[in-house]
Design a protein around this motif. Structure first.
Motif, PDB file in Angstrom:
ATOM      1  N   VAL A   1       0.855  -1.191   0.000  1.00  0.00           N
ATOM      2  CA  VAL A   1       0.000   0.000   0.000  1.00  0.00           C
ATOM      3  C   VAL A   1       0.890   1.240   0.000  1.00  0.00           C
ATOM      4  CG1 VAL A   1      -1.798   1.269   1.231  1.00  0.00           C
ATOM      5  CG2 VAL A   1      -1.838  -1.244   1.196  1.00  0.00           C
TER       6      VAL A   1
ATOM      7  N   GLU B   1       0.409   4.513   0.275  1.00  0.00           N
ATOM      8  CA  GLU B   1       0.289   5.588   1.272  1.00  0.00           C
ATOM      9  C   GLU B   1       0.807   5.185   2.646  1.00  0.00           C
ATOM     10  OE1 GLU B   1      -4.079   4.754   0.049  1.00  0.00           O
ATOM     11  OE2 GLU B   1      -2.089   4.310  -0.762  1.00  0.00           O
TER      12      GLU B   1
ATOM     13  N   PRO C   1      -1.724   2.561  -4.703  1.00  0.00           N
ATOM     14  CA  PRO C   1      -2.633   3.129  -3.702  1.00  0.00           C
ATOM     15  C   PRO C   1      -3.630   2.067  -3.236  1.00  0.00           C
ATOM     16  CG  PRO C   1      -2.437   4.584  -5.595  1.00  0.00           C
ATOM     17  CD  PRO C   1      -1.782   3.302  -5.986  1.00  0.00           C
ATOM     18  N   LEU C   2      -4.092   2.201  -2.017  1.00  0.00           N
ATOM     19  CA  LEU C   2      -5.008   1.220  -1.436  1.00  0.00           C
ATOM     20  C   LEU C   2      -6.237   1.011  -2.303  1.00  0.00           C
ATOM     21  CD1 LEU C   2      -5.863  -0.622   0.891  1.00  0.00           C
ATOM     22  CD2 LEU C   2      -6.772   1.399   2.071  1.00  0.00           C
ATOM     23  N   ARG C   3      -6.832   2.086  -2.827  1.00  0.00           N
ATOM     24  CA  ARG C   3      -8.047   1.963  -3.625  1.00  0.00           C
ATOM     25  C   ARG C   3      -7.823   1.144  -4.885  1.00  0.00           C
ATOM     26  NH1 ARG C   3     -11.820   2.303  -0.087  1.00  0.00           N
ATOM     27  NH2 ARG C   3     -11.797   4.259   1.105  1.00  0.00           N
ATOM     28  N   GLU C   4      -6.649   1.250  -5.479  1.00  0.00           N
ATOM     29  CA  GLU C   4      -6.338   0.457  -6.662  1.00  0.00           C
ATOM     30  C   GLU C   4      -6.220  -1.020  -6.314  1.00  0.00           C
ATOM     31  OE1 GLU C   4      -6.148   1.385  -9.918  1.00  0.00           O
ATOM     32  OE2 GLU C   4      -7.001   3.244  -9.136  1.00  0.00           O
TER      33      GLU C   4
ATOM     34  N   GLU D   1      -7.701  -2.499  -3.823  1.00  0.00           N
ATOM     35  CA  GLU D   1      -9.053  -2.962  -3.515  1.00  0.00           C
ATOM     36  C   GLU D   1      -9.795  -3.365  -4.783  1.00  0.00           C
ATOM     37  OE1 GLU D   1     -11.053   0.082  -1.361  1.00  0.00           O
ATOM     38  OE2 GLU D   1      -9.657   0.034   0.320  1.00  0.00           O
ATOM     39  N   LYS D   2      -9.680  -2.559  -5.831  1.00  0.00           N
ATOM     40  CA  LYS D   2     -10.352  -2.863  -7.096  1.00  0.00           C
ATOM     41  C   LYS D   2      -9.846  -4.172  -7.680  1.00  0.00           C
ATOM     42  CE  LYS D   2     -11.105   2.000  -8.387  1.00  0.00           C
ATOM     43  NZ  LYS D   2     -10.724   3.069  -9.358  1.00  0.00           N
TER      44      LYS D   2
ATOM     45  N   LYS E   1     -11.156  -7.141  -5.517  1.00  0.00           N
ATOM     46  CA  LYS E   1     -12.575  -7.422  -5.744  1.00  0.00           C
ATOM     47  C   LYS E   1     -12.769  -8.242  -7.011  1.00  0.00           C
ATOM     48  CE  LYS E   1     -14.532  -3.397  -3.347  1.00  0.00           C
ATOM     49  NZ  LYS E   1     -15.260  -2.102  -3.509  1.00  0.00           N
TER      50      LYS E   1
ATOM     51  N   LEU F   1     -13.566  -3.397   3.697  1.00  0.00           N
ATOM     52  CA  LEU F   1     -13.243  -2.774   2.417  1.00  0.00           C
ATOM     53  C   LEU F   1     -14.433  -2.791   1.461  1.00  0.00           C
ATOM     54  CD1 LEU F   1      -9.669  -4.256   1.823  1.00  0.00           C
ATOM     55  CD2 LEU F   1     -10.233  -1.918   2.496  1.00  0.00           C
TER      56      LEU F   1
END
Length: 258
Positions: free
Chosen positions: A90, A92, A118-121, A123-124, A127, A149
């Motif tokens: 991650v 950040e 980045p964390l959001r990437e 996560e995608k 998923k 999440l």
């Protein structure tokens, strides 16, 4: 219960310590152990090799556990064929380093090249990956993190010593696999790897731990021989039908999603 009382001498000590009384709790633990013995055999014989196991792990910053610093997973089948392995750092939280309670192995992924995103990437990507798998693994807290999440795992059913449908998706506690194979009290991943003589290093790296969990599960599947007398004599014990299984005792869980 009478059958178990007569044959209590064959029970593993973690279920029935020597000199103690056989009671309903003993029977519940026997029932769970019988289920776990059969479960390993069923993973070997009934689960199609086309189904994908998903070994999953995260690392968190030791002083702020809600901050996930790493993700790792390994996708494989019950024959040990590896489809993919990865390790994500991650971005950040890159500078958050563990050292007080666990070693810092963030930069020591051994089975490929780490990716820093980045964390959001991450996560995608995660998923989408979970949508593709039939089977996966991670520790109990990792499943909580998945839910936090916003990743939907409702289609996975937690297998708690009772029914198992080899054609569906479920969550299996890998410490149950250890208990069923060794007829011994459940163990942590690292201690289990030592017991199985599986070489390992640089643990507490999410990618490495996911890889070693994959090796751990495959070890049990490959080496299980349910015809051995040590298993058969336990499977022959008659537990009253009205008695359901219970946990051996409360410990930190390693789990397998199927």
């Amino acid at each position: 219960m009478d059958d178990i009382k007569r044959n209590s001498y064959i029970l593993p000590s973690f279920i029935h310590p020597y000199g103690t009384k056989v009671d309903e709790i003993t029977c519940k633990k026997v029932k769970r152990l019988q289920f776990n013995i059969n479960l390993i055999d069923r993973l070997k014989k009934e689960v199609s090799s086309t189904k994908k196991f998903f070994a999953f792990d995260t690392e968190a910053y030791e002083h702020e556990q809600e901050k996930l610093t790493e993700f790792g997973w390994s996708t494989f089948n019950n024959n040990g064929k590896i489809y993919s392995e990865c390790h994500y750092i991650v971005d950040e939280y890159y500078n958050l380093r563990n050292h007080d309670n666990v070693p810092d192995n963030k930069d020591n992924y051994l089975f490929g090249k780490s990716k820093r995103l980045p964390l959001r990437e991450i996560e995608k990507i995660l998923k989408e990956e979970i949508k593709k798998v039939d089977i996966g693994q991670g520790i109990h807290n990792d499943i909580k993190y998945l839910k936090d999440l916003g990743i939907n795992i409702n289609e996975f059913r937690y297998i708690d010593g009772e029914s198992f449908y080899s054609g569906g998706k479920a969550i299996i506690d890998t410490t149950d696999l250890y208990a069923g194979y060794y007829l011994d009290k459940p163990s942590s991943l690292e201690n289990g790897l030592i017991k199985c003589n599986i070489p390992h290093e640089k643990m507490h790296n999410a990618g490495n731990d996911a890889h070693y969990t994959m090796k751990y599960v495959i070890y049990f599947i490959n080496n299980m021989d349910i015809t051995m007398e040590k298993y058969q004599r336990l499977l022959r014990l008659k537990v009253p039908s009205y008695i359901g299984p219970c946990k051996y005792y409360i410990i930190k869980l390693n789990i397998l999603l199927i």
